[in-house]
Design a protein around this motif. Structure first.
Motif, PDB file in Angstrom:
ATOM      1  N   LYS A  65       0.840  -1.195   0.000  1.00  0.00           N
ATOM      2  CA  LYS A  65       0.000   0.000   0.000  1.00  0.00           C
ATOM      3  C   LYS A  65       0.877   1.247   0.000  1.00  0.00           C
ATOM      4  CE  LYS A  65      -3.663  -0.686   2.354  1.00  0.00           C
ATOM      5  NZ  LYS A  65      -4.597  -0.874   3.478  1.00  0.00           N
ATOM      6  N   GLY A  66       0.574   2.164  -0.902  1.00  0.00           N
ATOM      7  CA  GLY A  66       1.358   3.389  -1.009  1.00  0.00           C
ATOM      8  C   GLY A  66       2.507   3.294  -1.987  1.00  0.00           C
ATOM      9  N   ARG A  67       2.900   2.074  -2.360  1.00  0.00           N
ATOM     10  CA  ARG A  67       4.000   1.897  -3.322  1.00  0.00           C
ATOM     11  C   ARG A  67       3.498   1.341  -4.648  1.00  0.00           C
ATOM     12  NH1 ARG A  67       8.142  -1.635  -2.572  1.00  0.00           N
ATOM     13  NH2 ARG A  67       6.864  -3.084  -1.348  1.00  0.00           N
ATOM     14  N   PHE A  68       2.493   0.490  -4.605  1.00  0.00           N
ATOM     15  CA  PHE A  68       1.968  -0.154  -5.811  1.00  0.00           C
ATOM     16  C   PHE A  68       0.590   0.407  -6.116  1.00  0.00           C
ATOM     17  CE2 PHE A  68       4.362  -4.499  -5.458  1.00  0.00           C
ATOM     18  CZ  PHE A  68       5.549  -3.804  -5.341  1.00  0.00           C
ATOM     19  N   THR A  69       0.293   0.518  -7.410  1.00  0.00           N
ATOM     20  CA  THR A  69      -1.014   1.004  -7.849  1.00  0.00           C
ATOM     21  C   THR A  69      -1.543   0.102  -8.957  1.00  0.00           C
ATOM     22  OG1 THR A  69      -0.396   3.295  -7.346  1.00  0.00           O
ATOM     23  CG2 THR A  69      -2.326   2.957  -8.749  1.00  0.00           C
ATOM     24  N   ILE A  70      -2.753  -0.377  -8.785  1.00  0.00           N
ATOM     25  CA  ILE A  70      -3.402  -1.178  -9.821  1.00  0.00           C
ATOM     26  C   ILE A  70      -4.343  -0.281 -10.619  1.00  0.00           C
ATOM     27  CG2 ILE A  70      -5.294  -1.933  -8.307  1.00  0.00           C
ATOM     28  CD1 ILE A  70      -5.170  -4.664  -9.752  1.00  0.00           C
ATOM     29  N   SER A  71      -4.342  -0.470 -11.930  1.00  0.00           N
ATOM     30  CA  SER A  71      -5.207   0.348 -12.789  1.00  0.00           C
ATOM     31  C   SER A  71      -5.597  -0.462 -14.014  1.00  0.00           C
ATOM     32  CB  SER A  71      -4.485   1.636 -13.202  1.00  0.00           C
ATOM     33  OG  SER A  71      -3.329   1.334 -13.953  1.00  0.00           O
ATOM     34  N   GLN A  72      -6.436   0.107 -14.854  1.00  0.00           N
ATOM     35  CA  GLN A  72      -6.889  -0.641 -16.017  1.00  0.00           C
ATOM     36  C   GLN A  72      -7.053   0.265 -17.211  1.00  0.00           C
ATOM     37  OE1 GLN A  72     -10.966  -2.084 -15.904  1.00  0.00           O
ATOM     38  NE2 GLN A  72     -11.587  -0.464 -14.487  1.00  0.00           N
ATOM     39  N   ASP A  73      -6.996  -0.359 -18.372  1.00  0.00           N
ATOM     40  CA  ASP A  73      -7.401   0.261 -19.625  1.00  0.00           C
ATOM     41  C   ASP A  73      -8.481  -0.661 -20.177  1.00  0.00           C
ATOM     42  OD1 ASP A  73      -7.746   0.962 -22.336  1.00  0.00           O
ATOM     43  OD2 ASP A  73      -5.719   1.784 -22.437  1.00  0.00           O
ATOM     44  N   LYS A  74      -9.731  -0.262 -19.989  1.00  0.00           N
ATOM     45  CA  LYS A  74     -10.834  -1.150 -20.368  1.00  0.00           C
ATOM     46  C   LYS A  74     -10.832  -1.455 -21.854  1.00  0.00           C
ATOM     47  CE  LYS A  74     -14.493  -0.835 -16.963  1.00  0.00           C
ATOM     48  NZ  LYS A  74     -15.920  -0.578 -16.772  1.00  0.00           N
ATOM     49  N   ALA A  75     -10.530  -0.458 -22.656  1.00  0.00           N
ATOM     50  CA  ALA A  75     -10.552  -0.659 -24.107  1.00  0.00           C
ATOM     51  C   ALA A  75      -9.541  -1.710 -24.541  1.00  0.00           C
ATOM     52  CB  ALA A  75     -10.279   0.662 -24.825  1.00  0.00           C
ATOM     53  N   LYS A  76      -8.434  -1.766 -23.847  1.00  0.00           N
ATOM     54  CA  LYS A  76      -7.389  -2.733 -24.179  1.00  0.00           C
ATOM     55  C   LYS A  76      -7.530  -4.024 -23.387  1.00  0.00           C
ATOM     56  CE  LYS A  76      -3.900   0.700 -25.476  1.00  0.00           C
ATOM     57  NZ  LYS A  76      -2.528   1.218 -25.202  1.00  0.00           N
ATOM     58  N   LYS A  77      -8.511  -4.081 -22.480  1.00  0.00           N
ATOM     59  CA  LYS A  77      -8.678  -5.255 -21.609  1.00  0.00           C
ATOM     60  C   LYS A  77      -7.354  -5.575 -20.919  1.00  0.00           C
ATOM     61  CE  LYS A  77     -12.464  -7.377 -24.193  1.00  0.00           C
ATOM     62  NZ  LYS A  77     -12.956  -8.617 -24.838  1.00  0.00           N
TER      63      LYS A  77
END
Length: 127
Positions: A65-77
């Motif tokens: 927590k605070g070092r890693f970030t999860i994210s997404q690009d829905k268009a690219k799945k």
């Protein structure tokens, strides 16, 4: 079935950053829970981060927590894991996983709830 392919692993020095990618294909419509796990040599696999892709809610293990970030690009799945301030103890094989339906923070410590897994990508952090 859902296929997951991780990329972006490699070797960096402590303090550096890496961004991992997980590209999903197949029957992804109902796999709304995406997560990152890792397994260090001689250790059990541990959950790091989860993302409920429909609402964008993210959950993190205390260790990242605070070092890693999860994210997404829905268009690219594609789901990403941005890793900053890396430490030698972050050295591990990193796996992407997906689960059908809604996920909650408890999924981080309950990997058996994940339905699909990638083959992993190796991250090595040197001191």
């Amino acid at each position: 079935q859902v296929q997951l392919v991780e990329s972006g692993g490699g070797s960096v020095e402590a303090g550096g950053s890496l961004r991992l990618s997980c590209a999903a294909s197949g029957d992804t419509a109902n796999s709304n829970c995406m997560g990152w796990f890792r397994q260090a040599p001689g250790e059990e696999r541990e959950g790091l981060a989860l993302l409920y892709t429909d609402g964008g809610t993210a959950y993190y293990a205390d260790s990242v927590k605070g070092r890693f970030t999860i994210s997404q690009d829905k268009a690219k799945k594609t789901v990403y894991l941005q890793m900053n301030s890396l430490k030698p103890e972050d050295t591990a094989v990193y796996y992407c996983a997906a689960a059908r339906g809604v996920c909650g923070p408890h999924y981080i410590s309950q990997e058996y709830r994940m339905d699909y897994w990638g083959k992993g990508t190796l991250v090595t952090i040197s001191s």
